[in-house]
Design an enzyme around this catalytic site. Structure first.
Site, short mmCIF file in Angstrom:
data_model
loop_
_atom_site.label_atom_id
_atom_site.label_comp_id
_atom_site.label_asym_id
_atom_site.label_seq_id
_atom_site.Cartn_x
_atom_site.Cartn_y
_atom_site.Cartn_z
NE ARG A 163 -20.16 56.74 0.78
CZ ARG A 163 -19.12 57.57 0.62
NH1 ARG A 163 -19.14 58.49 -0.32
NH2 ARG A 163 -18.06 57.49 1.42
CB CYS B 91 -17.66 59.56 -3.88
SG CYS B 91 -16.23 60.61 -4.14
CG ASP C 290 -11.09 54.97 -0.33
OD1 ASP C 290 -10.92 55.67 0.69
OD2 ASP C 290 -12.20 54.58 -0.71
CE LYS D 6 -10.78 62.12 0.42
NZ LYS D 6 -12.11 61.84 0.92
CG ASN D 7 -10.58 59.73 3.70
OD1 ASN D 7 -11.07 60.80 3.31
ND2 ASN D 7 -10.59 58.64 2.97
NE ARG E 71 -15.26 65.43 -2.77
CZ ARG E 71 -16.19 64.55 -2.43
NH1 ARG E 71 -17.02 64.10 -3.35
NH2 ARG E 71 -16.31 64.12 -1.19
C1 EPZ Z 1 -14.77 56.72 4.64
O1 EPZ Z 1 -16.12 56.83 4.22
C2 EPZ Z 1 -13.97 57.43 3.57
N1 EPZ Z 1 -14.41 58.82 3.51
C3 EPZ Z 1 -14.15 56.76 2.22
O2 EPZ Z 1 -13.22 57.37 1.32
C4 EPZ Z 1 -13.77 55.28 2.33
O3 EPZ Z 1 -14.09 54.64 1.11
C5 EPZ Z 1 -14.55 54.63 3.47
O4 EPZ Z 1 -14.34 55.36 4.69
C6 EPZ Z 1 -14.14 53.19 3.70
O5 EPZ Z 1 -12.78 53.11 3.97
C7 EPZ Z 1 -13.98 59.68 4.45
O6 EPZ Z 1 -13.28 59.29 5.36
C8 EPZ Z 1 -14.43 61.10 4.31
P1 EPZ Z 1 -17.80 53.69 6.02
P2 EPZ Z 1 -17.31 56.38 5.24
O7 EPZ Z 1 -18.69 54.31 7.01
O8 EPZ Z 1 -16.96 56.78 6.61
C9 EPZ Z 1 -21.75 51.35 4.86
C10 EPZ Z 1 -12.44 58.45 -0.56
O9 EPZ Z 1 -12.32 58.08 -1.73
N2 EPZ Z 1 -22.31 52.05 6.01
O10 EPZ Z 1 -16.67 52.84 6.47
O11 EPZ Z 1 -18.59 56.82 4.66
C11 EPZ Z 1 -21.47 52.30 3.70
O12 EPZ Z 1 -22.61 52.44 2.90
C12 EPZ Z 1 -13.71 58.11 0.19
O13 EPZ Z 1 -11.57 59.08 0.10
C13 EPZ Z 1 -23.58 51.71 6.47
O14 EPZ Z 1 -24.24 50.83 5.91
O15 EPZ Z 1 -17.19 54.81 5.08
C14 EPZ Z 1 -20.36 51.62 2.97
O16 EPZ Z 1 -20.92 50.63 2.11
C15 EPZ Z 1 -14.71 57.35 -0.66
N3 EPZ Z 1 -24.09 52.37 7.53
C16 EPZ Z 1 -19.59 50.90 4.07
O17 EPZ Z 1 -20.46 50.83 5.19
C17 EPZ Z 1 -23.39 53.37 8.16
O18 EPZ Z 1 -23.92 53.95 9.14
C18 EPZ Z 1 -18.34 51.65 4.48
O19 EPZ Z 1 -18.72 52.90 4.96
C19 EPZ Z 1 -22.11 53.70 7.68
C20 EPZ Z 1 -21.59 53.02 6.61
#
Ligand code: EPZ
Length: 429
Positions: free
Chosen positions: A121, A116, A306, A22-23, A398
């Site tokens: 986020r 989610c 995840d 998915k991701n 999803r």
């Molecule tokens: C991706 O989300 C995945 N979603 C998430 O999977 C996964 O948990 C996550 O990566 C981490 O592996 C998709 O790919 C669609 P991040 P993403 O940016 O890109 C903080 C699932 O279950 N952050 O790595 O949003 C954020 O708040 C979903 O499939 C900032 O602070 O993850 C989080 O605490 C859930 N500022 C952490 O970093 C930013 O600009 C990780 O976020 C971006 C992120």
């Protein structure tokens, strides 16, 4: 409203095929909007998030077909870099269209992303990268607006404060068509980040180092269409591995990449789960009592966040005390209260859960509060005594393709029923 009705206590046996990631699919479909040529993407999972992403891309003017895992996207019809479809508020991955449109049109506007509820986020790292590349950004009336002035997008060096998956991917999409070179330091290294980089390179981009601590990108003038196949879903594979372990079964999880599973496999083996690997499958079985353990979620190649809820569900049934620490999200233990309804013994303190193993879980009606939480409740229901009803399936749908069919093939007693039917079945005549 639908629910999954599960009669627990059956050890799962047999083979299960993992679907496309998915991701990886979400950013790759968005990245197809970087070119006006046609892109053909195979092994795309048929899940809600993908359907929503395709609606969003169609709303831009692209032509999209989806046939049995193959998505064909013709981006020539995309004329305006504005995503205003209400669909885009439903998923986190919608912000990938911001990166793709900013890369191709040098300006973009999208509605703020959804996703989610795992605590706040932010998208500050995405905006920091866009600004570093020359695009002024602002958030107005619920929209993210990038480079309204159409300033030139120039390659540069970017250090991400957080190894953000989304920000790494969005930066690669904009830098791929920027003038000059871009270096991303402290990037995310997840398999789906590498998959996106490989997809962009098959479109003619010049990206090196994805999956390492430094990604180097040489901007090119245009990208062309391509044919590509998505990697298997690391988290779906891990979820089925835990399903085998929590039911004391014997399951071969097929169509996976063992390298991507290393942290998950290592943690399961630490619990005494037995694993047998081939080049594209892992057999998972239990032949002696499992051991409690401590785990901490980390960015790749650490244990994926995840997989945290699914691992916690397994630990609730392992005698002794286990400690789970969540380091990526500020609030990813909301599902614990649902496990407590099933008799689990878990205490959450901040970003840590202390789990005391119990001899059994008992079936109950429980609510999925996010995608992986929903998966964890299904796993708990498969192991529990009695009947478990899992509600809010839109979360599970999803990210998991045909989850009840795949589990039924492994011998699980699980069916999807509409809540109204259940009420009529319960009605006293
Ligand atoms: C991706 O989300 C995945 N979603 C998430 O999977 C996964 O948990 C996550 O990566 C981490 O592996 C998709 O790919 C669609 P991040 P993403 O940016 O890109 C903080 C699932 O279950 N952050 O790595 O949003 C954020 O708040 C979903 O499939 C900032 O602070 O993850 C989080 O605490 C859930 N500022 C952490 O970093 C930013 O600009 C990780 O976020 C971006 C992120």
């Amino acid at each position: 409203m639908e629910q999954l009705l599960i009669e627990g206590g059956i050890p799962l046996k047999g083979q299960v095929e993992v679907s496309g990631a998915k991701n990886a699919a979400l950013p790759i479909l968005a990245a197809a909007a970087l070119t006006q040529d046609v892109c053909v993407v195979d092994n795309v999972p048929d899940i809600l998030d993908i359907r929503i992403m395709m609606k969003g891309i169609e709303s831009l003017g692209a032509k999209i077909t989806y046939d049995n895992g193959r998505v064909t996207i013709d981006g020539s019809g995309i004329k305006k870099p504005v995503v205003d479809s209400e669909y885009m508020q439903k998923i986190r991955g919608s912000y990938y269209l911001l990166g793709a449109l900013l890369g191709r049109f040098k300006q973009a506007q999208t509605i703020m992303p959804g996703g989610c509820n795992l605590g706040t986020r932010p998208i500050d790292q995405h905006l920091k990268s866009f600004e570093a590349l020359g695009a002024r950004t602002k958030i107005e009336h619920g929209f993210i607006i990038a480079n309204e002035e159409q300033a030139p997008i120039i390659g540069t060096s970017i250090y991400l404060d957080i190894a953000s998956v989304g920000a790494t991917i969005n930066t690669m999409m904009v830098a791929a068509l920027a003038e000059g070179k871009t270096v991303i330091e402290n990037p995310a290294k997840e398999p789906h980040v590498v998959d996106l980089a490989n997809f962009l390179n098959s479109m003619g981009a010049d990206i090196k180092g994805a999956g390492t601590d430094m990604i180097r990108i040489k901007g090119v003038s245009r990208l062309h269409g391509c044919e590509y196949s998505i990697i298997p879903d690391q988290i779906e594979a891990g979820t089925f591995m835990v399903a085998a372990a929590i039911t004391g079964g014997d399951v071969v999880v097929k169509n996976l990449i063992p390298k991507h599973m290393e942290a998950i496999s290592a943690k399961l083996m630490e619990m005494n789960v037995k694993l047998e690997e081939t080049e594209d499958s892992i057999r998972v079985y239990v032949d002696e009592p499992l051991k409690p353990c401590n785990l901490k979620t980390l960015y790749y190649p650490g244990l994926p966040t995840d997989m945290q809820p699914q691992m916690t569900a397994l630990l609730t049934l392992i005698g002794g005390t286990s400690i789970v620490t969540e380091t990526v999200y500020i609030d990813r233990f909301q599902y614990v209260e649902e496990l407590l309804k099933m008799g689990a013994d878990i205490t959450v303190e901040g970003n840590t859960a202390i789990i005391k193993g119990v001899p059994r879980l008992l079936g109950a009606d429980v609510k999925a509060k996010d995608l992986r939480a929903g998966a964890a409740l299904v796993l708990a229901g498969l192991a529990a005594q009695g009947t478990t009803g899992v509600f809010h399936l839109d979360y599970i749908d999803r990210g998991y393709e045909k989850i009840e069919e795949k589990l039924q093939k492994l011998g699980a007693d699980i069916k999807r029923v509409s809540f109204d039917n259940v009420k009529s079945q319960l009605r006293v005549v």
